[in-house]
Scaffold this motif. Structure first.
Motif, PDB file in Angstrom:
ATOM      1  N   LEU A  93      78.045 106.911  -2.092  1.00 29.81           N
ATOM      2  CA  LEU A  93      78.362 106.628  -3.488  1.00 29.81           C
ATOM      3  C   LEU A  93      77.717 107.663  -4.407  1.00 29.81           C
ATOM      4  O   LEU A  93      78.350 108.170  -5.348  1.00 29.81           O
ATOM      5  CB  LEU A  93      77.874 105.226  -3.851  1.00 29.81           C
ATOM      6  CG  LEU A  93      78.039 104.802  -5.320  1.00 29.81           C
ATOM      7  CD1 LEU A  93      79.510 104.777  -5.706  1.00 29.81           C
ATOM      8  CD2 LEU A  93      77.404 103.430  -5.536  1.00 29.81           C
ATOM      9  N   GLU A  94      76.452 108.007  -4.137  1.00 27.73           N
ATOM     10  CA  GLU A  94      75.747 108.985  -4.957  1.00 27.73           C
ATOM     11  C   GLU A  94      76.399 110.361  -4.843  1.00 27.73           C
ATOM     12  O   GLU A  94      76.502 111.090  -5.834  1.00 27.73           O
ATOM     13  CB  GLU A  94      74.278 109.054  -4.521  1.00 27.73           C
ATOM     14  CG  GLU A  94      73.437 109.975  -5.384  1.00 27.73           C
ATOM     15  CD  GLU A  94      71.973 109.951  -4.984  1.00 27.73           C
ATOM     16  OE1 GLU A  94      71.209 110.792  -5.501  1.00 27.73           O
ATOM     17  OE2 GLU A  94      71.603 109.098  -4.158  1.00 27.73           O
ATOM     18  N   ASP A 111      77.713 102.451   1.667  1.00 31.87           N
ATOM     19  CA  ASP A 111      76.600 103.394   1.798  1.00 31.87           C
ATOM     20  C   ASP A 111      76.293 104.002   0.429  1.00 31.87           C
ATOM     21  O   ASP A 111      77.115 104.723  -0.140  1.00 31.87           O
ATOM     22  CB  ASP A 111      76.982 104.489   2.797  1.00 31.87           C
ATOM     23  CG  ASP A 111      75.808 105.392   3.159  1.00 31.87           C
ATOM     24  OD1 ASP A 111      74.874 105.507   2.350  1.00 31.87           O
ATOM     25  OD2 ASP A 111      75.844 105.988   4.250  1.00 31.87           O
ATOM     26  N   GLU A 112      75.096 103.713  -0.096  1.00 32.28           N
ATOM     27  CA  GLU A 112      74.737 104.207  -1.419  1.00 32.28           C
ATOM     28  C   GLU A 112      74.613 105.728  -1.464  1.00 32.28           C
ATOM     29  O   GLU A 112      74.837 106.346  -2.516  1.00 32.28           O
ATOM     30  CB  GLU A 112      73.423 103.571  -1.886  1.00 32.28           C
ATOM     31  CG  GLU A 112      73.552 102.103  -2.245  1.00 32.28           C
ATOM     32  CD  GLU A 112      72.291 101.550  -2.889  1.00 32.28           C
ATOM     33  OE1 GLU A 112      71.330 102.332  -3.051  1.00 32.28           O
ATOM     34  OE2 GLU A 112      72.274 100.355  -3.233  1.00 32.28           O
ATOM     35  N   SER A 113      74.281 106.346  -0.339  1.00 33.05           N
ATOM     36  CA  SER A 113      74.182 107.808  -0.322  1.00 33.05           C
ATOM     37  C   SER A 113      75.567 108.438  -0.481  1.00 33.05           C
ATOM     38  O   SER A 113      75.721 109.478  -1.136  1.00 33.05           O
ATOM     39  CB  SER A 113      73.539 108.290   0.986  1.00 33.05           C
ATOM     40  OG  SER A 113      74.357 107.954   2.105  1.00 33.05           O
ATOM     41  N   ALA A 167      81.905 104.361   0.240  1.00 32.61           N
ATOM     42  CA  ALA A 167      80.986 104.356  -0.900  1.00 32.61           C
ATOM     43  C   ALA A 167      80.463 102.954  -1.181  1.00 32.61           C
ATOM     44  O   ALA A 167      79.331 102.783  -1.648  1.00 32.61           O
ATOM     45  CB  ALA A 167      81.685 104.907  -2.136  1.00 32.61           C
ATOM     46  N   ALA A 168      81.285 101.932  -0.892  1.00 34.18           N
ATOM     47  CA  ALA A 168      80.856 100.550  -1.105  1.00 34.18           C
ATOM     48  C   ALA A 168      79.814 100.121  -0.082  1.00 34.18           C
ATOM     49  O   ALA A 168      78.985  99.232  -0.356  1.00 34.18           O
ATOM     50  CB  ALA A 168      82.064  99.615  -1.038  1.00 34.18           C
TER      51      ALA A 168
END
Length: 208
Positions: free
Chosen positions: A198-199, A194-196, A191-192
């Motif tokens: 994280l989303e 790759d923003e996808s 998640a840190a």
């Protein structure tokens, strides 16, 4: 406090039988001296008449431990105004833990006090208290492995409490996610990067 919750703990003075140099001389028998407070003989007698006791022992983690649980619903000695701050209060509980390390032979005694809405069943209350701390210990271990919580040096103001709350929220989100096949630590790392990812963790119900 609701019946399904574990008893709530607090610390307070409680007299131990003393030996040389003020060290505990021996572990008291169940119900002996655990609720004693100097200058309150009537309290001692009333509490012991209404006392439920449980005495358990075990050996684990390189030590021998004995736990004496005492519970009473004799609460007349608590000031009426203070009782109003604890709606539904039914019992006071004392847990006295005696530990001896196998290797060093070091001994320790710890007393913890609880207020609860449960009836004064010492064995049942002892089980609830142990279950509560088992959950807390497991949660702490996961937080330390996933977020390195023990290394956090935040001390100023309410920083430590605020960060602890945020870590628990994040931990809950990571556990709820079923779309990513990885460990909790791995999910956090991905998640840190790759923003996808994280989303996906933050908004699991959002359509892509």
């Amino acid at each position: 406090m609701p019946e399904s919750h574990s008893p709530q703990a607090f610390h307070g003075p409680c007299r131990l039988p003393a030996g040389a140099q003020g060290q505990p001389q021996r572990a008291p028998q169940a119900g002996e001296g655990v609720f004693q407070q100097p200058g309150a003989p009537a309290l001692h007698q009333a509490a012991r008449r209404a006392l439920s006791t449980d005495d358990q022992g075990n050996q684990a983690h390189g030590r021998t431990e004995r736990r004496v649980v005492l519970a009473t619903d004799s609460l007349w000695w608590i000031d009426k105004l203070e009782r109003e701050d604890w709606p539904g209060l039914r019992s006071v509980v004392c847990v006295e833990s005696h530990r001896e390390q196998h290797g060093s032979g070091a001994k320790s005694v710890e007393k913890r006090y609880y207020l609860t809405t449960h009836e004064p069943d010492a064995r049942r209350l002892g089980q609830l208290i142990r279950q509560h701390w088992s959950i807390e210990n497991q949660c702490h271990w996961v937080l330390d492995v996933t977020f390195d919580e023990d290394q956090c040096l935040a001390r100023k103001g309410h920083a430590a409490q605020n960060l602890a709350m945020l870590r628990k929220v994040c931990l809950s989100l990571l556990k709820q996610d079923t779309s990513i096949k990885d460990s909790l630590h791995g999910k956090r790392y991905r998640a840190a990067l790759d923003e996808s990812v994280l989303e996906t963790i933050l908004f699991p119900g959002r359509s892509k």
